[in-house]
Write an enzyme that holds these catalytic residues in place. Structure first.
Site, mmCIF file in Angstrom:
data_model
loop_
_atom_site.group_PDB
_atom_site.id
_atom_site.type_symbol
_atom_site.label_atom_id
_atom_site.label_comp_id
_atom_site.label_asym_id
_atom_site.label_seq_id
_atom_site.Cartn_x
_atom_site.Cartn_y
_atom_site.Cartn_z
ATOM 1 N NE ARG A 43 45.208 43.359 42.146
ATOM 2 C CZ ARG A 43 45.453 43.380 43.439
ATOM 3 N NH1 ARG A 43 43.607 44.040 44.089
ATOM 4 N NH2 ARG A 43 46.090 43.129 43.780
ATOM 5 C CB THR A 88 44.170 52.461 38.286
ATOM 6 O OG1 THR A 88 43.672 51.177 37.879
ATOM 7 C CG2 THR A 88 44.229 54.233 37.550
ATOM 8 C CG ASP A 121 50.620 37.822 43.404
ATOM 9 O OD1 ASP A 121 51.042 38.564 43.084
ATOM 10 O OD2 ASP A 121 50.795 36.709 42.371
ATOM 11 C CG ASP A 134 54.489 36.500 42.405
ATOM 12 O OD1 ASP A 134 54.170 36.514 41.969
ATOM 13 O OD2 ASP A 134 54.473 37.527 42.537
HETATM 14 N N1 URA Z 1 45.696 38.715 44.056
HETATM 15 C C1 URA Z 1 46.328 38.064 45.249
HETATM 16 O O1 URA Z 1 47.762 36.974 44.572
HETATM 17 N N2 URA Z 1 46.945 38.351 46.825
HETATM 18 C C2 URA Z 1 45.949 39.535 47.381
HETATM 19 O O2 URA Z 1 45.997 40.013 48.082
HETATM 20 C C3 URA Z 1 44.855 39.911 46.075
HETATM 21 C C4 URA Z 1 44.593 39.607 45.011
#
Ligand code: URA
Length: 210
Positions: free
Chosen positions: A105, A109, A201, A204
């Site tokens: 992503r 944007t 995330d 992560d």
């Molecule tokens: N991607 C992620 O890893 N966590 C989110 O909250 C949104 C997109």
């Protein structure tokens, strides 16, 4: 699966998800729970695989027994977080064909940028399950499914851990023919496109990066 959104509210799924959301859960714990939860989600997302019968001999007699029909299904992981969900599903369906779509992503944007695509052949003849733990804005999921449809995929499912109303609406608008299976529908998104309350995330959390 006629409905567009299925929330798997099984107690084991919900319990494991709560531990995964908890920020004190370790990377190792997160990964183990993700594997376990993906086995349970695999059960739901494959509910409509086509069946046929085959004649076998049990120790007692001959029988017409149920068996899966058709070409092996295709599992498509959206890199990189999709891989964590895919590992468990592959344990359940070891013969599945596997593909990868690389999307990130753009942080400004929030639009998806594709950097990799390698998918199994004959997608038009396979149930194709796209896996990505987080259906957030829906932008990358919609783009990945656009791509898979261009490669011939017709019988698609989308499997995630968490979805948002925004992501589900975006998918419904762009791909109403693709049912979504998720463990939970969360409240929404923050200004950076992260799911609230979410789990942070996913990449992560599962790979121990920051
Ligand atoms: N991607 C992620 O890893 N966590 C989110 O909250 C949104 C997109």
């Amino acid at each position: 699966m006629t409905q567009h959104l299925t929330i798997v509210d099984h107690p084991l799924v919900q319990h494991k998800l709560t531990i995964m959301r908890d920020k004190t859960t370790s990377t190792a714990g997160f990964r183990r729970l993700l594997r376990e939860i993906s086995l349970l989600l695999a059960y739901e997302v494959t509910r409509e695989l086509e069946m046929t019968t085959t004649t076998i001999e049990t120790p007692m007699q001959t029988m017409e027994a149920p068996t899966l029909e058709g070409k092996k299904l295709a599992l498509i992981s959206i890199l990189r977080a999709g891989n964590g969900l895919m590992d468990g599903i592959l344990e359940m369906i070891p013969g599945a064909r596997v593909g990868f779509v690389g999307m990130y992503r753009d942080p400004e944007t929030l639009q998806p940028v594709q950097y990799y695509c390698k998918v199994p052949n004959e997608l038009d003849a396979r149930m194709t399950i796209v896996v990505d733990p987080m259906l957030a804005t829906g932008n990358s999921s919609v783009a990945a499914i656009d791509l898979l449809k261009k490669q011939g995929a017709r019988n698609l499912r989308f499997l995630c851990l968490l979805a948002t109303p925004e992501g589900v609406a975006r998918m419904l608008e762009a791909h109403p023919d693709v049912p979504i299976v998720t463990a939970a529908l969360d409240a929404g998104l923050d200004d950076h496109g992260y799911i609230l309350p979410g789990l942070g995330d996913a990449g992560d959390r599962m790979f121990g990066t920051k």
